[in-house]
Scaffold this active site. Structure first.
Site, PDB file in Angstrom:
ATOM      1  CB  THR A  10      65.032  48.175  48.546  1.00  0.00           C
ATOM      2  OG1 THR A  10      64.840  48.665  49.876  1.00  0.00           O
ATOM      3  CG2 THR A  10      63.736  47.538  48.060  1.00  0.00           C
ATOM      4  CD  GLU A 112      62.973  47.741  30.119  1.00  0.00           C
ATOM      5  OE1 GLU A 112      62.014  48.472  30.438  1.00  0.00           O
ATOM      6  OE2 GLU A 112      63.337  47.580  28.945  1.00  0.00           O
ATOM      7  CB  VAL A 115      61.645  54.501  32.687  1.00  0.00           C
ATOM      8  CG1 VAL A 115      60.285  55.186  32.549  1.00  0.00           C
ATOM      9  CG2 VAL A 115      62.767  55.503  32.468  1.00  0.00           C
ATOM     10  CE  LYS A 188      60.599  56.650  37.795  1.00  0.00           C
ATOM     11  NZ  LYS A 188      59.474  56.255  38.670  1.00  0.00           N
TER      12      LYS A 188
END
Length: 376
Positions: A10, A112, A115, A188
């Site tokens: 994906t 980047e 999270v 995260k």
């Protein structure tokens, strides 16, 4: 500039699609895929063809999971190739190791997309830290759990029914543990704390999910003017820091309480800029792909982030202290009984509250807990 993409699922397809359709200055030269999925002339199942190719400047890891992602990232960094990744699990587990290898070989790690999906969260923290100390952060970092809670509130539905629908919509995996037990938010939170506080944050902190949340819990807290959201939280003060992942009973008029569906809302507070909030899609093919391509473009423009975790902060659980509300049939020492069968423990740390919950779960596996912070 030539790049390689590891994995064409994906997220990998999203990165490939954005670069191919929108960028002229970047070429996806190679794609690593399984031997039975080599459907494109750029694809290979031999990683040595990527890591050993001097024309490839950047490796974009979209595989997910710990292995072989960890090994492939380390091999790329050791070869002096910088890495862009959206893989929060592998970054959370090996952030310090990756950062050390990147410094040794002069490569960079760009994270980047790990999270907040398409939200510019990591870059904004890094930009703030050029001037400020980041004092705290908190937020809704998992769209699946937010979707579940939001649907339970708006539709009066039970947890299991909404979870099943989330799985049908593709928001939740067949095994939803990473989402509903707070593991995704834990990863995260580790990354956010490491970047915000310049510390090698580890996984040894309290983590509680929403697996035992019921419609009755939401109704009872609503009477107290509160809604439930699963938050990752961190605070830094006087040479120490603390982090936690837990359900929080937020005021109904807060922005967090009103975040709909599978959206994220993350906040940090810094010394001169104050409080900044970031709202948007926290996952998905194109939002996450967009964040990864932003890192690719930053790298092409000469941006070279480096992490050394030099702040040497101590971990102090007392920095995250608040009241906690429990719904359990178990005895909770020192708790005050309130409306709706809820019990409140005053002034507990997140660490102590988690210990209380674990004791309660041993005798009542349906027990639920949420932090009950004071309203500003």
């Amino acid at each position: 500039m030539k790049i390689a993409i590891l994995g064409h699922g994906t997220v990998g397809r999203g990165v490939d699609e954005i670069i191919t359709n929108r960028l002229e200055e970047v070429e996806v030269a190679r794609i690593l895929e399984l031997p039975d999925r080599l459907t494109d002339e750029r694809m290979t199942s031999d990683y040595s063809q990527i890591v050993g190719d001097p024309s490839i400047d950047l490796v974009v890891e979209c595989m997910g999971g710990l292995e072989p992602a960890h090994t492939f990232i380390m091999d790329a960094l050791a070869a002096g190739k910088s890495v862009v990744t959206s893989n929060k699990a592998v970054v959370a587990a090996y952030f310090e190791e990756f950062a050390r290898q990147a410094r040794t070989s002069g490569a960079s790690l760009l994270i980047e997309a790990s999270v907040g999906g398409g939200i510019p969260w990591i870059a904004s923290i890094e930009k703030a830290r050029r001037i400020d100390e980041v004092i705290s952060f908190y937020g809704i970092m998992n769209g699946t759990t937010n979707y579940i809670v939001d649907a339970m509130v708006k539709e009066g539905a039970d947890f299991e029914d909404v979870l099943r629908r989330a799985q049908e919509l593709g928001y939740a995996e067949r095994d939803p543990s990473a989402d509903i037990d707070g593991i995704d938010v834990k990863n995260k939170t580790i990354i956010s704390a490491s970047v915000a506080f310049d510390v090698a944050c580890t996984s040894d902190f309290p983590v509680t999910g929403i697996r035992t949340l019921t419609k009755a819990d939401l109704d009872a807290l609503r009477k107290l003017g509160r809604g439930v959201k699963l938050l990752g939280r961190g605070v830094m003060e006087k040479g120490s820091y603390a982090v936690a992942v837990e359900p929080v009973a937020v005021p109904l008029d807060s922005l967090e309480a009103n975040v709909p569906s599978n959206f994220n809302l993350v906040t940090f507070d810094a010394t001169t800029v104050g409080e900044l909030k970031f709202y948007g899609q926290g996952a998905g093919m194109l939002p996450t792909g967009n964040a990864m391509v932003q890192d690719v473009l930053d790298f092409a423009a000469g941006r070279r982030p480096s992490y050394d975790f030099s702040s040497d902060l101590a971990y102090d659980p007392t920095l995250l202290t608040s009241d906690y509300v429990f719904r359990t049939k178990a005895d909770v020492a020192g708790a005050l009984e309130i409306e709706g069968g809820l019990k409140v423990v005053r002034g507990a740390t997140a660490q102590d509250a988690r210990a209380i919950l674990e004791t309660a779960l041993a005798s009542d596996p349906t027990s639920f807990m949420a932090a009950l912070p004071q309203e500003d």
